[in-house]
Write an enzyme that holds these catalytic residues in place. Structure first.
Site, short mmCIF file in Angstrom:
data_model
loop_
_atom_site.label_atom_id
_atom_site.label_comp_id
_atom_site.label_asym_id
_atom_site.label_seq_id
_atom_site.Cartn_x
_atom_site.Cartn_y
_atom_site.Cartn_z
N PRO A 34 -0.28 6.17 -3.66
CA PRO A 34 0.54 5.25 -2.86
C PRO A 34 0.86 3.94 -3.61
O PRO A 34 0.07 3.48 -4.44
CB PRO A 34 -0.33 4.97 -1.64
CG PRO A 34 -1.19 6.18 -1.51
CD PRO A 34 -1.45 6.64 -2.92
N PHE A 35 2.02 3.38 -3.29
CA PHE A 35 2.50 2.10 -3.84
C PHE A 35 2.59 2.12 -5.36
O PHE A 35 2.41 1.11 -6.01
CB PHE A 35 1.62 0.94 -3.35
CG PHE A 35 1.63 0.80 -1.86
CD1 PHE A 35 2.78 0.38 -1.21
CD2 PHE A 35 0.52 1.14 -1.10
CE1 PHE A 35 2.82 0.28 0.17
CE2 PHE A 35 0.56 1.05 0.28
CZ PHE A 35 1.71 0.62 0.93
N ARG A 36 2.86 3.29 -5.91
CA ARG A 36 3.04 3.44 -7.36
C ARG A 36 1.80 3.04 -8.16
O ARG A 36 1.88 2.70 -9.34
CB ARG A 36 4.25 2.65 -7.86
CG ARG A 36 5.52 2.87 -7.05
CD ARG A 36 6.70 3.25 -7.91
NE ARG A 36 7.98 3.17 -7.22
CZ ARG A 36 8.47 4.13 -6.44
NH1 ARG A 36 7.80 5.25 -6.23
NH2 ARG A 36 9.65 3.99 -5.90
N LEU A 37 0.65 3.08 -7.50
CA LEU A 37 -0.61 2.80 -8.22
C LEU A 37 -1.22 4.13 -8.66
O LEU A 37 -2.30 4.53 -8.23
CB LEU A 37 -1.56 1.99 -7.31
CG LEU A 37 -0.96 0.66 -6.85
CD1 LEU A 37 -1.87 -0.06 -5.87
CD2 LEU A 37 -0.68 -0.23 -8.06
#
Ligand SMILES: Cc1cc2nc3c(=O)[nH]c(=O)nc-3n(C[C@H](O)[C@H](O)[C@H](O)COP(=O)(O)O)c2cc1C
Length: 218
Positions: A193-196
């Site tokens: 999630p959230f490009r992490l």
């Protein structure tokens, strides 16, 4: 931004983004790749073994196209093609390549970099025999990557090749063979999630050395 580009996920979409749990489940990169490929094979709608193959030409200009992975083990990744094609000529000049798998269905990516060696004639023959008769005829008939004036010229070549071999065996053409990419770097990437995202890179000094690992920032 252009209407052609799909919007980025909303906060809500990120929040429900699938948590895949632990995915780096093996310390051997080939075993880990085999595991991910098997999962992708169940989830992808087609061609889970399709990979983008990057090569460079003699001037160092990169090129990239899809090919199908046909074999993989600790000795490397094998694909088959026309050795006189653009990629074949490029690999003749610079026997190095990178490949990238991206499986949308499981939101994972695997990248390989390494040197490339042709497979043996015996190995190429054995694989060629497993191909459909039409594909074997096509390997003879298509001057892959060279200019095709008219589609009809290819159809004529296919008909002539079929007539030449009749119902007999179709041998592998000299110019059609396989290449093995022997990686010195393999990276596993999984969407978070959230490009992490999570990344795990395996590196080795040379093709016989042991692997070291590193987890880079996303
Ligand atoms: C999913 C997919 C799989 C492909 N698999 C192969 C393959 O295994 N071997 C091959 O020569 N071309 C394959 N192609 C065609 C190549 O992408 C490319 O058009 C062709 O090899 C000529 O490339 P070149 O001119 O850079 O040599 C595939 C294309 C797609 C879209």
């Amino acid at each position: 931004m252009s209407d052609l580009i799909p919007p980025s996920p909303s906060e809500e979409a990120y929040a429900v983004d699938d948590d895949q749990g632990e995915v780096f489940t093996d310390q051997d990169p080939f075993a880990l790749f085999a595991e991910w490929l098997a999962l992708a094979g169940k989830k992808e709608m087609n061609d889970a073994n399709a990979m983008a193959l990057a090569t460079v030409d003699a001037d160092g200009l990169p090129d990239v196209r899809m090919v199908l992975l046909k074999d993989v083990d600790a000795s490397g990744l094998t694909f088959y093609t026309n050795a006189e094609s653009a990629k074949g000529v490029q690999l003749g000049a610079v026997p190095k390549a990178a490949v990238c798998f991206h499986w949308k269905s499981i939101r994972r990516q695997v990248r390989f970099r390494g040197t490339v060696t042709p497979v043996s004639a015996g190995e190429a023959d054995a694989y060629f025999k497993t191909r459909a008769r039409g594909a074997r005829i096509g390997a003879h008939a298509s001057a892959q990557s060279r200019p095709l004036e008219r589609r009809f010229a290819l159809e004529k070549q296919v008909a002539a090749t079929a007539a030449k071999f009749g119902v007999g065996d179709i041998p592998r053409p000299e110019h059609w063979s396989g290449y093995r990419i022997v990686p010195t770097q393999i990276e596993f990437w999984v969407n978070r999630p959230f490009r992490l995202h999570d990344r795990l890179v395996f590196r080795r000094e040379n093709e016989t050395a042991g692997w070291t690992t590193e987890k880079p920032y996303p």
